[in-house]
Design an enzyme around this catalytic site. Structure first.
Site, PDB file in Angstrom:
ATOM      1  N   GLU A   1       0.972  -1.072  -0.195  1.00 57.06           N
ATOM      2  CA  GLU A   1       0.438   0.164   0.200  1.00 57.06           C
ATOM      3  C   GLU A   1       0.696   1.911  -0.044  1.00 57.06           C
ATOM      4  OE1 GLU A   1      -2.281  -3.139   2.043  1.00 57.06           O
ATOM      5  OE2 GLU A   1      -0.608  -3.029   2.573  1.00 57.06           O
TER       6      GLU A   1
ATOM      7  N   TYR B   1       7.809   1.737  -7.913  1.00 48.84           N
ATOM      8  CA  TYR B   1       7.241   1.072  -7.821  1.00 48.84           C
ATOM      9  C   TYR B   1       7.153   0.823  -9.290  1.00 48.84           C
ATOM     10  CZ  TYR B   1       6.996   1.306  -2.471  1.00 48.84           C
ATOM     11  OH  TYR B   1       7.376   1.712  -1.202  1.00 48.84           O
TER      12      TYR B   1
END
Length: 152
Positions: A107, A119
């Site tokens: 998250e 990411y």
């Protein structure tokens, strides 16, 4: 990144330095006790990067059955933009590969575009939203996933 770089597992002696980085990076940092508990967690792996014997970055992941759940990643503000975030994410991916993990998740704050881009660079994709996930600000979290290809 230069020389004098060491990527290794977190030890109890590192916790003070990790907490300092936490406090510099996050509005609601993890405590010393939380990291001590993680060191005893058989599902958890934490990796640090040292530069010239100073810890400059760290990351953690829980290995649950065949999934890796990234718990936290932080780079000391004085060392951002030097590739240490990339190194930590790569090290966590390699830890998953070593442990036969097939997918990874995390998250990330909806406002943290820099982390999202990091990411995405490593193959994570946005898969959903957790509304009001962060209790300190009620900010939404983006859920990101990555499939790990064994042959790569």
């Amino acid at each position: 990144m230069g020389n004098n770089i060491n990527v290794r597992y977190l030890t109890k002696d590192d916790i003070k330095n990790i907490v300092e980085i936490e406090e510099l990076c996050f509005p609601t940092p993890w405590t010393k006790g939380a990291f001590e508990k993680e060191l005893k967690n058989k599902l958890a792996r934490y990796i640090v990067i040292e530069k010239d014997t100073n810890i400059v970055a760290y990351g953690g992941i829980w290995l649950i059955i065949d999934e890796g759940h990234i718990t936290n990643i932080a780079v000391h503000p004085n060392y951002r933009g030097l590739g240490f975030g990339n190194e930590i994410v790569s090290a966590l991916i390699n830890e998953c590969i070593k442990n036969n993990i097939v997918s990874m998740t995390l998250e990330v704050r909806k406002s943290n575009i820099m982390a999202q881009n990091l990411y995405k660079k490593h193959g994570f994709k946005i898969a959903g939203i957790r509304p009001s996930y962060y209790t300190d600000t009620q900010e939404d979290a983006l859920i990101m996933w990555k499939d790990i290809n064994k042959g790569v």
